[in-house]
Write a protein that holds these residues in place. Structure first.
Motif, PDB file in Angstrom:
ATOM      1  N   VAL A 186      52.618 -37.114  29.048  1.00 19.16           N
ATOM      2  CA  VAL A 186      51.714 -35.970  29.232  1.00 19.16           C
ATOM      3  C   VAL A 186      50.862 -35.714  27.999  1.00 19.16           C
ATOM      4  O   VAL A 186      50.130 -34.721  27.949  1.00 19.16           O
ATOM      5  CB  VAL A 186      52.498 -34.688  29.591  1.00 19.16           C
ATOM      6  N   SER A 187      50.920 -36.593  27.020  1.00 17.91           N
ATOM      7  CA  SER A 187      50.186 -36.407  25.767  1.00 17.91           C
ATOM      8  C   SER A 187      48.725 -36.041  26.013  1.00 17.91           C
ATOM      9  O   SER A 187      47.994 -36.757  26.707  1.00 17.91           O
ATOM     10  CB  SER A 187      50.262 -37.698  24.947  1.00 17.91           C
ATOM     11  N   GLY A 188      48.297 -34.911  25.448  1.00 17.37           N
ATOM     12  CA  GLY A 188      46.905 -34.488  25.547  1.00 17.37           C
ATOM     13  C   GLY A 188      46.523 -33.819  26.848  1.00 17.37           C
ATOM     14  O   GLY A 188      45.419 -33.282  26.969  1.00 17.37           O
ATOM     15  N   ASP A 189      47.387 -33.827  27.844  1.00 12.41           N
ATOM     16  CA  ASP A 189      47.084 -33.237  29.150  1.00 12.41           C
ATOM     17  C   ASP A 189      47.817 -31.901  29.252  1.00 12.41           C
ATOM     18  O   ASP A 189      48.981 -31.823  29.682  1.00 12.41           O
ATOM     19  CB  ASP A 189      47.529 -34.188  30.269  1.00 12.41           C
ATOM     20  N   ASP A 190      47.134 -30.820  28.865  1.00 18.29           N
ATOM     21  CA  ASP A 190      47.768 -29.500  28.814  1.00 18.29           C
ATOM     22  C   ASP A 190      48.266 -29.057  30.183  1.00 18.29           C
ATOM     23  O   ASP A 190      49.344 -28.460  30.300  1.00 18.29           O
ATOM     24  CB  ASP A 190      46.782 -28.464  28.266  1.00 18.29           C
ATOM     25  N   ALA A 191      47.492 -29.330  31.219  1.00 21.51           N
ATOM     26  CA  ALA A 191      47.867 -28.888  32.565  1.00 21.51           C
ATOM     27  C   ALA A 191      49.145 -29.570  33.024  1.00 21.51           C
ATOM     28  O   ALA A 191      50.047 -28.934  33.597  1.00 21.51           O
ATOM     29  CB  ALA A 191      46.728 -29.172  33.544  1.00 21.51           C
ATOM     30  N   ARG A 192      49.261 -30.880  32.773  1.00 20.20           N
ATOM     31  CA  ARG A 192      50.474 -31.607  33.175  1.00 20.20           C
ATOM     32  C   ARG A 192      51.677 -31.147  32.369  1.00 20.20           C
ATOM     33  O   ARG A 192      52.787 -31.064  32.899  1.00 20.20           O
ATOM     34  CB  ARG A 192      50.280 -33.110  33.003  1.00 20.20           C
ATOM     35  N   LEU A 193      51.475 -30.863  31.077  1.00 24.05           N
ATOM     36  CA  LEU A 193      52.582 -30.370  30.254  1.00 24.05           C
ATOM     37  C   LEU A 193      53.202 -29.133  30.897  1.00 24.05           C
ATOM     38  O   LEU A 193      54.430 -29.045  31.049  1.00 24.05           O
ATOM     39  CB  LEU A 193      52.078 -30.048  28.846  1.00 24.05           C
ATOM     40  N   GLU A 194      52.359 -28.198  31.298  1.00 26.59           N
ATOM     41  CA  GLU A 194      52.871 -26.958  31.873  1.00 26.59           C
ATOM     42  C   GLU A 194      53.372 -27.150  33.297  1.00 26.59           C
ATOM     43  O   GLU A 194      54.391 -26.594  33.691  1.00 26.59           O
ATOM     44  CB  GLU A 194      51.781 -25.885  31.841  1.00 26.59           C
ATOM     45  N   ARG A 195      52.672 -27.989  34.054  1.00 24.39           N
ATOM     46  CA  ARG A 195      53.012 -28.169  35.463  1.00 24.39           C
ATOM     47  C   ARG A 195      54.291 -28.985  35.668  1.00 24.39           C
ATOM     48  O   ARG A 195      55.071 -28.733  36.586  1.00 24.39           O
ATOM     49  CB  ARG A 195      51.839 -28.846  36.180  1.00 24.39           C
ATOM     50  N   GLU A 196      54.533 -29.978  34.782  1.00 29.46           N
ATOM     51  CA  GLU A 196      55.618 -30.929  35.019  1.00 29.46           C
ATOM     52  C   GLU A 196      56.812 -30.752  34.095  1.00 29.46           C
ATOM     53  O   GLU A 196      57.706 -31.599  34.074  1.00 29.46           O
ATOM     54  CB  GLU A 196      55.070 -32.361  34.890  1.00 29.46           C
ATOM     55  N   HIS A 228      48.552 -31.481  21.703  1.00 31.06           N
ATOM     56  CA  HIS A 228      48.004 -30.432  22.586  1.00 31.06           C
ATOM     57  C   HIS A 228      47.388 -29.362  21.687  1.00 31.06           C
ATOM     58  O   HIS A 228      47.878 -28.216  21.619  1.00 31.06           O
ATOM     59  CB  HIS A 228      49.108 -29.847  23.483  1.00 31.06           C
ATOM     60  N   GLU A 229      46.313 -29.728  21.026  1.00 32.88           N
ATOM     61  CA  GLU A 229      45.728 -28.886  19.982  1.00 32.88           C
ATOM     62  C   GLU A 229      45.135 -27.587  20.519  1.00 32.88           C
ATOM     63  O   GLU A 229      44.961 -26.633  19.773  1.00 32.88           O
ATOM     64  CB  GLU A 229      44.654 -29.678  19.221  1.00 32.88           C
ATOM     65  N   ARG A 230      44.828 -27.549  21.808  1.00 28.10           N
ATOM     66  CA  ARG A 230      44.252 -26.327  22.379  1.00 28.10           C
ATOM     67  C   ARG A 230      45.310 -25.258  22.661  1.00 28.10           C
ATOM     68  O   ARG A 230      44.974 -24.117  22.940  1.00 28.10           O
ATOM     69  CB  ARG A 230      43.486 -26.659  23.670  1.00 28.10           C
ATOM     70  N   LEU A 231      46.585 -25.654  22.611  1.00 27.43           N
ATOM     71  CA  LEU A 231      47.665 -24.718  22.898  1.00 27.43           C
ATOM     72  C   LEU A 231      48.264 -24.194  21.598  1.00 27.43           C
ATOM     73  O   LEU A 231      48.476 -24.948  20.659  1.00 27.43           O
ATOM     74  CB  LEU A 231      48.754 -25.394  23.736  1.00 27.43           C
ATOM     75  N   SER A 232      48.565 -22.914  21.562  1.00 24.99           N
ATOM     76  CA  SER A 232      49.158 -22.301  20.377  1.00 24.99           C
ATOM     77  C   SER A 232      50.649 -22.617  20.309  1.00 24.99           C
ATOM     78  O   SER A 232      51.262 -23.066  21.290  1.00 24.99           O
ATOM     79  CB  SER A 232      48.963 -20.787  20.410  1.00 24.99           C
ATOM     80  N   VAL A 233      51.222 -22.347  19.153  1.00 23.30           N
ATOM     81  CA  VAL A 233      52.677 -22.505  18.990  1.00 23.30           C
ATOM     82  C   VAL A 233      53.408 -21.638  20.011  1.00 23.30           C
ATOM     83  O   VAL A 233      54.368 -22.075  20.657  1.00 23.30           O
ATOM     84  CB  VAL A 233      53.101 -22.106  17.554  1.00 23.30           C
ATOM     85  N   GLY A 237      55.836 -22.962  22.977  1.00 28.13           N
ATOM     86  CA  GLY A 237      57.196 -22.431  22.973  1.00 28.13           C
ATOM     87  C   GLY A 237      57.539 -21.756  24.285  1.00 28.13           C
ATOM     88  O   GLY A 237      58.637 -21.930  24.822  1.00 28.13           O
ATOM     89  N   GLY A 238      56.596 -20.988  24.831  1.00 27.94           N
ATOM     90  CA  GLY A 238      56.823 -20.312  26.102  1.00 27.94           C
ATOM     91  C   GLY A 238      57.042 -21.288  27.245  1.00 27.94           C
ATOM     92  O   GLY A 238      57.887 -21.063  28.122  1.00 27.94           O
ATOM     93  N   ILE A 239      56.279 -22.390  27.250  1.00 29.83           N
ATOM     94  CA  ILE A 239      56.442 -23.414  28.295  1.00 29.83           C
ATOM     95  C   ILE A 239      57.843 -24.007  28.240  1.00 29.83           C
ATOM     96  O   ILE A 239      58.504 -24.187  29.272  1.00 29.83           O
ATOM     97  CB  ILE A 239      55.368 -24.513  28.133  1.00 29.83           C
ATOM     98  N   LEU A 240      58.307 -24.316  27.024  1.00 30.90           N
ATOM     99  CA  LEU A 240      59.640 -24.899  26.879  1.00 30.90           C
ATOM    100  C   LEU A 240      60.724 -23.890  27.239  1.00 30.90           C
ATOM    101  O   LEU A 240      61.725 -24.246  27.885  1.00 30.90           O
ATOM    102  CB  LEU A 240      59.841 -25.397  25.443  1.00 30.90           C
TER     103      LEU A 240
END
Length: 346
Positions: A186-196, A228-233, A237-240
């Motif tokens: 999912v590297s670089g794909d913010d939507a997939r990081l959160e979705r999957e 995922h440079e567009r996402l904050s710490v 953290g919230g996604i995890l």
């Protein structure tokens, strides 16, 4: 500089238990059965060309099989596209490994087997040739006659692109191995990081509850923040946190607090260093007038200890260069005085 992909991959799979899980998950079953896994070791050295280290990183392992050793040459790709001649590059690296083996053991009469493993992730999945003979341009009736004279091997592909990791026996992977391969996917794909994130929720929870959970969490967070440079710490953290149980959630909150604390401390240090550098440049300008661009660049790139040393020299050094510790003024080749001719002895 080490890429985030290389840092996470090397940190994880240079640990024997995770490397063993990866190999058992990817290799053909007869090979898995034949290898004496208790003898698995990490070999030193890299065979990737220096100019390509931003695109590939490698890891060499070996274990006993039969009367000798088998080598596993693993490459992970950093770019998200398909390299048409990757199998050719793998062949070069395998030859370099065999060259080193024969140099270290000159009495060998047979070469040990090398299993070439490629870990790939892209939007399309792997679309290029996997067999070396398939990239050699001979398509006519002469091909059958040429094939016996062309190197013949095939990449063992671990394609972690979305929905394409079907050839991997996931049960053999460690929990951290599963999470790392998913993070690469999912590297670089913010939507997939959160979705999957749910796909690795159980594995992530297991990683964070382990005794080494904080070290693993730090490595994972560093990777996710870098890719995922567009996402904050807080967002990452919230996604995890949503994916894991209460004990693991506590570990995430603790590590996020530590990252923010280190970030603030690092910011203070960077501000202090920048202030020292600017002050030193102002003193140099006041004393010498214009400061050479090379000297200015070196001061702005210096660490705090170097700047402290330079500041003590600024009042006595005769030139800006000597403030930096150079031995003396530099003389360009065009202005260098001619060597004196030695007088002839009579």
């Amino acid at each position: 500089m080490t890429s985030p992909h290389d840092a996470l991959f090397q940190w994880t799979f240079s640990q024997r238990e995770h490397a063993l899980g990866l190999l058992k998950a990817a290799l053909p079953r007869p090979v898995v059965a034949a290898v004496r896994w208790s003898t698995l070791r990490i070999e030193k050295g890299s065979f990737v060309d220096r100019a390509l280290r931003s695109r590939h990183s490698d890891l060499v392992l070996s274990a006993r099989m039969g009367a000798g050793r088998i080598y596993f040459y693993v490459i992970v790709e950093h770019q998200r596209d398909v390299e048409a001649l990757m199998v050719f590059r793998m062949g070069l690296y395998m030859m370099r490994l065999w060259e080193r083996i024969t140099r270290d053991r000159p009495r060998l009469t047979e070469l040990p087997p090398i299993m070439p493993v490629l870990i790939h992730h892209s939007d399309t999945g792997w679309t290029a040739a996997r067999a070396f003979q398939d990239i050699v341009a001979a398509r006519g009736p002469e091909r059958a006659a040429l094939l016996p004279h062309i190197p013949c091997f095939e990449l063992l592909l671990v394609d972690v692109s979305a929905g394409r990791a079907g050839d991997v026996v996931e049960e053999a992977l460690t929990a951290l191995g599963k999470v790392v391969l998913w993070c690469l996917s999912v590297s670089g794909d913010d939507a997939r990081l959160e979705r999957e994130i749910g796909h690795v929720a159980a594995a992530l929870d297991e990683v964070l509850r382990a005794p080494s959970g904080l070290a693993a969490l730090e490595a994972l967070l560093r990777y996710l923040l870098a890719t995922h440079e567009r996402l904050s710490v807080q967002k990452i953290g919230g996604i995890l946190e949503k994916a894991v149980g209460p004990q693991a959630q506590e570990a995430i909150v603790t590590e996020l607090d530590e990252i923010e604390r280190r970030g603030r401390a690092q910011g203070r240090v960077q501000g202090r260093v920048q202030g020292r550098a600017q002050t030193l440049l102002e003193v140099l300008t006041a004393r010498f007038g214009s400061v050479p661009a090379e000297v200015s660049a070196r001061i702005l790139a210096a660490d705090e200890a170097t700047l402290v040393t330079c500041t003590t020299r600024v009042l006595t050094a005769p030139t800006p260069q000597e403030v930096l510790g150079d031995d003396g003024p530099r003389v360009s080749p065009a202005r260098r005085p001619p060597a004196r001719k030695r007088a002839r002895r009579t």
